[in-house]
Structure formats: C-alpha cells, structure tokens
Design a protein around this motif. Sequence first.
Motif, PDB file in Angstrom:
ATOM      1  N   GLY A 120      20.391  11.312  12.962  1.00  0.00           N
ATOM      2  CA  GLY A 120      19.955  12.428  13.201  1.00  0.00           C
ATOM      3  C   GLY A 120      21.931  13.066  13.066  1.00  0.00           C
ATOM      4  N   SER A 157      17.737  13.296   7.321  1.00  0.00           N
ATOM      5  CA  SER A 157      16.764  14.175   8.529  1.00  0.00           C
ATOM      6  C   SER A 157      15.985  13.486   9.260  1.00  0.00           C
ATOM      7  N   THR A 158      15.131  14.422   9.955  1.00  0.00           N
ATOM      8  CA  THR A 158      14.382  13.628  10.725  1.00  0.00           C
ATOM      9  C   THR A 158      12.760  13.290   9.532  1.00  0.00           C
ATOM     10  N   ASP A 159      12.707  13.752   8.516  1.00  0.00           N
ATOM     11  CA  ASP A 159      12.404  13.611   7.428  1.00  0.00           C
ATOM     12  C   ASP A 159      12.012  12.572   7.251  1.00  0.00           C
ATOM     13  N   CYS A 215      11.427   9.477   9.287  1.00  0.00           N
ATOM     14  CA  CYS A 215      10.082   8.980   9.127  1.00  0.00           C
ATOM     15  C   CYS A 215       9.706   7.811   8.019  1.00  0.00           C
ATOM     16  N   TYR A 253      17.670   8.479  15.701  1.00  0.00           N
ATOM     17  CA  TYR A 253      17.925   9.652  15.478  1.00  0.00           C
ATOM     18  C   TYR A 253      18.052  10.585  16.970  1.00  0.00           C
ATOM     19  N   ASP A 281      16.276   9.666  20.056  1.00  0.00           N
ATOM     20  CA  ASP A 281      14.711   8.491  19.315  1.00  0.00           C
ATOM     21  C   ASP A 281      15.743   7.763  18.887  1.00  0.00           C
ATOM     22  N   TYR A 323       6.921  10.572  17.450  1.00  0.00           N
ATOM     23  CA  TYR A 323       8.080  10.526  17.064  1.00  0.00           C
ATOM     24  C   TYR A 323       8.872  11.533  15.897  1.00  0.00           C
ATOM     25  N   LEU A 324       9.958  12.157  16.638  1.00  0.00           N
ATOM     26  CA  LEU A 324      10.503  13.333  16.206  1.00  0.00           C
ATOM     27  C   LEU A 324       9.678  13.965  15.670  1.00  0.00           C
ATOM     28  N   TYR A 380       7.045  20.160   7.206  1.00  0.00           N
ATOM     29  CA  TYR A 380       7.715  19.502   7.893  1.00  0.00           C
ATOM     30  C   TYR A 380       7.705  17.672   8.078  1.00  0.00           C
ATOM     31  N   CYS A 381       7.645  17.016   7.441  1.00  0.00           N
ATOM     32  CA  CYS A 381       7.193  15.358   7.464  1.00  0.00           C
ATOM     33  C   CYS A 381       6.265  15.469   6.303  1.00  0.00           C
TER      34      CYS A 381
END
Length: 549
Positions: A148, A154-156, A159, A270, A273, A345-346, A400-401
């Motif tokens: 984070g 990134s969140t991507d 994950c 993150y 999280d 999750y995220l 996104y993701c």
Amino acid sequence: MIIFLNNIQKMAQNFHIAHPLLTISDKSGFNLSSITKTKVEKIITVLNNSKAKDIYGLDTSFLKQYKDIFSDPLTIMINQSISEGIFPAALKPAIVTPIFKSGNKQDMNNYRPISILPAASKVLEKTVAEQLTTHFESQALLNPMQFGFRRKYSTDSACCYFLETIRAYVDRGRVVGAVFLDLRKAFDTVNHQILYSKLNQYSLSEHTQNWIRSYLSNRHQCVQVNNIQSVFRATSMGVPQGSIFGTLAFFSIYINDLPTVCSDVDIIMYADDTVIFTSGENELEVADKLSKEMQKVAQWLHTSCLTLNVDKTVSMFFSNKRKLQVTQEIQVNGQTIKNVNETKYLGLILDSNLGFKSHIKNLSNKLKFNLMNYKHIRNSLTTEASNIYLNTMIVPHLLYCMSSWSQACKTSLKLLESLYKRAIKIHDKKPRQYHHCKVQSKYNILSFENLIKYNQISALFKIIHNIAAPPLRKFVTLNSERISRATRSTVRGECSVPKRRTTYGQQSFFYKAANLWNILPNEIISCTNYSTFTRLSKQWLLLKQTCTH
C-alpha cells in the motif's frame, strides 16, 4: 483569493508567535531538505481535485486554480517548517466527516471518519511524504510485503501475488488456509509513543523525528454532519484519515515489523487490509499452523495498541476440490475465527475455488447500471465525449484486478464479454443485434479476449523491466536466466513457462502470460520502452483480431 492569502499570512504569523527559530544540530541520519517554488507548484498540480471546504473555507481545487499567486508564500512557509522542525499549528485543525461503509446505518462503528484538513497542509504533507518515501525506498527500509501507498505497488499487484502463490501451492496438491485480518479503528488507535520509538529504527535524524512529533501533537478536530459542526476537541492518539503524511507514518512505519513476528507463514499488507496464509497437507495442519501464528499476531497487536476485530476477521481455505469440507477451526485468544466460502479482499470477491462467479456478478451489476445511463445519454454526447464516458465509466471497472478475475473459466467470463460488446455498440449508436466486430474495426478497439491478453503482456513487461512491484519478479524467470548457453529463446528474451500439473494451476496469470509473451514478434519482445511496447502490442493484437460470431 484575498481571503486565502490573508489566511496564509495568519498561519505564518501564528507559526512565528508560537515557535522560536530552531537550528538543526543533529547531522546524523536523514534530514528533510528545503524545497523550491517550482516543486511546490508541481505538488499543487498533482493534488487530487476536491471541493471539500476546510476550516478556512478553502479547498484543493482553489489552490490549483490560483497556484501562481500563492506558491511563493507557501514555499516560504514550507521551508520554514522544515528548517524549524515544526508543523504549523494553523494547519492542524480538522473537520471530520463520517463516511458510511456498510451494515447498519445506526451503528457508529460502520462509519469511516475522514478528516478534511486545511488545503495548504496537503502541500506541506506531500513535500515531506515524498522525501521520506524516497529515503525509505532507497534504503530498502520497508518490508517488501507492504503493497500500500508505494510506487510500483497496487491493489492489483497485491491480489496477483496472493492468487499466484495460492495456485502454485494448490497445484502441488496442498491445501491453503488464509486469515483476513480486520483491525478495529486502526487509524484512530495509533499510539504516538510507540510510533516515536519505531522511528529510531529508520535512520532518521532527531530533527526529522521532531518534525513528525510536531505533526502529530496538539491536534484538534470537530465532527460535521449536515453542515452542523461540533465543538473542537483535542486528539491524543491516531493519525488523520484523509491525510497524505498519515498513511506513510502509520502504514509504512507503524506496522512495518508485523511480518517479523509471523515468519512461518506468508503475509501481504495493504494499508489495514492484511492477510496471512500458509499451505499444508490437509486442513488440520493448516488450521493448527495459522492458530499458532495468530497468537503471535494478537500479541504484536496488543503491544502495538491495536485491536483485532475478531467478529469481522475471517478465514478461508483454498483447494481445487469442488466441495472442500472444512471442519477445522482457527482460533485466536480462545475465540474462533469464522470460516467463509467467500470474502472481499481489496475490492476483489474471492471464493474457495477461485472461480470468481460472485465477483463477476457484482462487476456485471455495476456495468449494467453504467450502461443503462450510457445508453440514455448517448445521443446527447459527441463522439469524443462518448469515448471519455466509455473509458472512465466502463473500461476502468473491467481493468481493475483483471489479472485476477480473468483467471475464471470462459463460461463465467461470457457475461462480462457480452456487456463489453454492448458498451462499444452504444458508443457507435448501434442496436444490440448489430455485430460488434464492425465497431471494433471502425474504432480500432480490442476485443474482450484481446483486452485481457493486452493486460497480461503489459503487466509482464512491467515485471520483467522492474517497473512493477518487486515481489512479483519471483514468479517470472527468463530463459536467459535459466540457460547459460545462447539459444533462440534466450536471445529473444522469452520466459520460462511455469510448470503446472493441473488445469487449476494452468489458470494462473503467469502461466497464461508467459505463453503469450513467448509468441510475441521480435520487435515487440525486445522493446525496452513501456509506451512503445504497449503501442506495438495493441497494433499486433488488432492485426490478429478476427471476426467472431
């Protein structure tokens, strides 16, 4: 504008009256540096647009509009703050706005308190945050599993790392267990004294640490609901949610040592999280290992004055078995952590089989709503405006993701593909029965399948050329790194395709991306510039794009 400049002047006057000039006597460790007017203007330019008014009635949009006028006084104030090691008191008062998260709206615990800080403070915060971030990154002081608020992360990527690790374990016949931690009021319960003690571990000069202490101390805030404000009250702990520097101070420093107490399991952080996970021969082994590690985590949280919300902390077991019967419990401090088959999750809805059916359904509902509005207003939009809507209200939701949910089977992905086709037909003002391939050809739009492929090879390029989160590099091996002699594949820069025994394992992002990478033309695979690579990759995919019925 005059009001704003008067407020800046008042801030400077308050600053001088409250604090005598200090000199920097400690030359050891990292010291903050002065800043130029040009840099201040650049920082103001990249601030997020916001019209939320601070206690002075100002906002960041106003700062950006008139940056040429007040960049001089801001530069003077920032440099004096850095020189004296003091954060101006006039920039500390915050208006707290409660933002509803989920659950019962009558329960105050279901609201996130966002602090609206003085607009000018964001410029000063970002100045210091950038310098500290550079120090932390250059000295490799941050744990690599912190995803984070970091460049390249990134969140991507978080994950992607999580799912790739799970699929690798499960492909080898192992069971994976994970605990998704939920910390109660994490921002609000940061203990300043503990934070100060941790600062000593990061080669910061005493002068820099004094500035951070000044930033956190003697803060006041009020709560505003429906334009009605409460009285201001002092805050003795926590960091302001919504601040720029607060996220760095808390998440990059305060929880940086968490992985050291649970070194026998994997961990990804993150912000607040955090997920810890591990694998084993069976559920019993995994549950036992996670229970032991959770005791260590609970002890660390207690020492750090943080609280685990056991009611919202959940566990999940991953396996390629169609129906995994989980009978083993993961416990912490005598309490059982609830086991679930799905969790978010995220922003990504995960299930125990990684089929992503719920996530795709949720994503589809968002797209359907936006498409309904898109269709309603399309005739009133120019082609340019329509293109903007398409690339801000439709495509970003898909991207996104994408590296994670695109691992779903083709049957599950068909719904998203159908909505994607509908979107590009609305863009060209065509009815549903019109063939989407004609629109794709007319506007040089990638098909849904090629959009996923484009995402895969673009992400792989970033990883290979070290412009993505470094932890992801462990999943990528170039043939030139594995084979000492010169071969066609090593010279071309091809990837070693990860060995995956099962169909479950072959659904992984890196398995698909490596196979796709290895068929790229020499001109593309040898490219070292990202923008050139993406341009050539898109052209290549468009040339190979055939009409589908």
